[in-house]
Design an enzyme around this catalytic site. Structure first.
Site, PDB file in Angstrom:
ATOM      1  N   SER A   1       9.567   1.693  -9.659  1.00 42.50           N
ATOM      2  CA  SER A   1       8.661   1.056  -9.076  1.00 42.50           C
ATOM      3  C   SER A   1       8.176   1.767  -7.727  1.00 42.50           C
ATOM      4  O   SER A   1       7.258   1.568  -7.001  1.00 42.50           O
ATOM      5  CB  SER A   1       8.882  -0.340  -8.733  1.00 42.50           C
ATOM      6  OG  SER A   1      10.120  -0.224  -7.621  1.00 42.50           O
TER       7      SER A   1
ATOM      8  N   ASP B   1      11.135  -7.208   1.633  1.00 42.77           N
ATOM      9  CA  ASP B   1      11.191  -5.846   1.117  1.00 42.77           C
ATOM     10  C   ASP B   1      11.216  -4.852   2.018  1.00 42.77           C
ATOM     11  O   ASP B   1       9.984  -4.314   2.536  1.00 42.77           O
ATOM     12  CB  ASP B   1       9.728  -5.918   0.136  1.00 42.77           C
ATOM     13  CG  ASP B   1       9.783  -4.754  -0.887  1.00 42.77           C
ATOM     14  OD1 ASP B   1      10.895  -3.761  -0.708  1.00 42.77           O
ATOM     15  OD2 ASP B   1       9.126  -4.485  -1.710  1.00 42.77           O
TER      16      ASP B   1
ATOM     17  N   HIS C   1      10.268  -0.981  -1.186  1.00 45.16           N
ATOM     18  CA  HIS C   1       8.938  -0.432  -1.520  1.00 45.16           C
ATOM     19  C   HIS C   1       8.060  -0.222   0.025  1.00 45.16           C
ATOM     20  O   HIS C   1       8.694  -0.447   1.006  1.00 45.16           O
ATOM     21  CB  HIS C   1       8.274  -1.470  -2.498  1.00 45.16           C
ATOM     22  CG  HIS C   1       8.884  -1.718  -3.611  1.00 45.16           C
ATOM     23  ND1 HIS C   1       9.704  -2.759  -4.048  1.00 45.16           N
ATOM     24  CD2 HIS C   1       9.141  -0.941  -4.878  1.00 45.16           C
ATOM     25  CE1 HIS C   1       9.994  -2.682  -5.067  1.00 45.16           C
ATOM     26  NE2 HIS C   1       9.629  -1.602  -5.589  1.00 45.16           N
TER      27      HIS C   1
END
Ligand code: NAG
Ligand code: NAG
Ligand code: NAG
Ligand code: NAG
Length: 369
Positions: A118, A340, A343
């Site tokens: 990702s 998060d 990311h």
């Protein structure tokens, strides 16, 4: 004294220039693959983040052909936006600004493939947004087939693909369960015939518990219930490096390895009592980060430096470590439930990774022609 320093710097630059010239003339590949891509002694990956009032992102995500909600921080309500106004400044030179139209000219008739997890998706979507914004009226196609998603600009004959593959080596479901095969890379068949390959893997190697996506590891005839994750990572990455050595023709295909992307789950790494990246609105100032480099970085450098065919390291770890403000935090897909710090927001830090990719292509070898 001053003059002597300048002379030294001049001679060093001249020596580097001569070395690069020899590389070009002899048709040799750029050899400083893990030492930081350089020109005239400027390491593009060593520098600091500079606040620039006038700086605006190259794109508005609401116009991007593809953008995962988990990266779209402004859409998810992130209230601050100064994180969008920092420019990467290498210590010894200026970073060549990303020029999407020039990028498309250089890659006319070419296919680019990103392979990884990702974090790769993060960079791939950023590049698509950057290219689309350079030619907003051009037709594009977005097609998913056999595990590869292709963004294409037919008028420019450029395709930018993404193959989601967390480990690069094979993960196979067998009778005993899900087996991660450290010495098998059949998935590589899908990576042939490209003009540029950008690989990435790491984050899934250290997952445990419910996040762990394999039940056994296997090497040769031996099956393991678990293994030191860095050792497993080195074995898997070595298998990948051998795949590149025996399947890539460096005169046709340029190979990059996207450096390890750092997380921000420990405030003591930037000298704050905070537990993670939540509420961070500014980068760390200066060029040095208090926390150490993530251990897989050394593995990546070791494996890359032992390759026969060069793969250039996009050495983004430290510059991204400085960006504790760059993550979605609670403005990712799960809102307040998730946090998060792994990311990156788009627009954001991956745009700089792509700018560095572009600069590396412009500065070295044949300019990606
Ligand atoms: C991005 O585009 C959307 C939709 O057109 C608009 O509402 C928003 O204000 C834009 N954002 C910026 C930062 O320009
Ligand atoms: C985009 O595609 C449509 C339909 O194929 C075509 O009519 C149009 O001229 C194209 N636009 C550009 C800018 O090429
Ligand atoms: C696996 O085991 C077989 C039989 O015991 C042996 O012949 C073979 O060489 C082994 N392969 C490897 C890679 O160790
Ligand atoms: C957080 O970082 C500090 C400084 O780098 C380190 O000493 C400490 O072990 C880390 N804590 C955790 C939980 O990883």
């Amino acid at each position: 004294m001053r003059r002597i320093d300048d002379m030294g710097a001049f001679l060093a630059a001249a020596a580097l220039w001569v070395i690069s010239l020899i590389h070009l003339v002899s048709g040799e590949l750029y050899s400083s693959n893990v030492g930081g891509l350089r020109r005239s002694g400027c390491n593009l990956f060593q520098g600091s983040w500079v606040f620039d009032h006038s700086s605006v992102p190259l794109y508005n995500t609401s116009n991007c052909p593809i953008i995962d909600k988990k990266y779209d921080c402004q859409l998810n309500g992130r209230p601050d936006n100064s994180y969008l106004k920092y420019r990467w400044k290498p210590n010894a030179c200026d970073l060549t600004r990303f020029d999407g139209q020039d990028f498309l000219r250089r890659f006319k008739g070419k296919k680019i493939l990103f392979v990884g997890d990702s974090l790769t998706l993060n960079q791939w979507e950023s590049l698509i947004c950057m290219l689309h914004s350079a030619v907003p009226h051009a037709n594009y196609t977005l097609v998913r087939k056999n595990g590869i998603t292709t963004f294409a600009l037919p008028d420019y004959e450029v395709s930018v693909m993404m193959n989601r593959n967390e480990f690069l080596v094979d993960l196979v479901t067998e009778k005993i369960g899900r087996v991660l095969k450290l010495d098998s890379i059949k998935g590589g068949d899908a990576w042939k015939g490209y003009d540029m390959l950008i690989f990435n893997t790491w984050h899934w190697w250290h997952h445990t518990g419910t996040l762990q996506s394999w039940d056994y590891m296997e090497e040769g005839n031996k099956t393991y219930k678990d293994m030191d994750r860095l050792i497993a990572f080195e074995k898997g990455l070595t298998t990948w490096s051998k795949w590149v050595d025996s399947n890539v023709d460096p005169t046709k295909t340029r190979v990059f390895f996207q450096g390890i992307s750092p997380t921000h789950f420990n405030g003591s790494e930037w000298n704050e009592p905070t537990e993670n990246c939540q509420g961070q609105t500014e980068p760390v100032s200066g060029s040095t980060y208090l926390g150490v480099l993530p251990p897989p970085v050394a593995v990546v450098k070791k494996v890359l430096s032992n390759m026969l065919k060069p793969a250039d390291l996009l050495d983004v770890t430290t510059l991204s470590q400085l960006r504790k403000d760059g993550h979605p935090s609670v403005y990712g897909v799960d809102g307040k439930k998730g946090n998060d710090c792994s990311h990156w927001c788009l627009a954001g830090v991956p745009d700089t990774w792509n700018n560095l990719l572009y600069a590396s292509i412009v500065l070295t070898r044949d300019g990606g022609k």
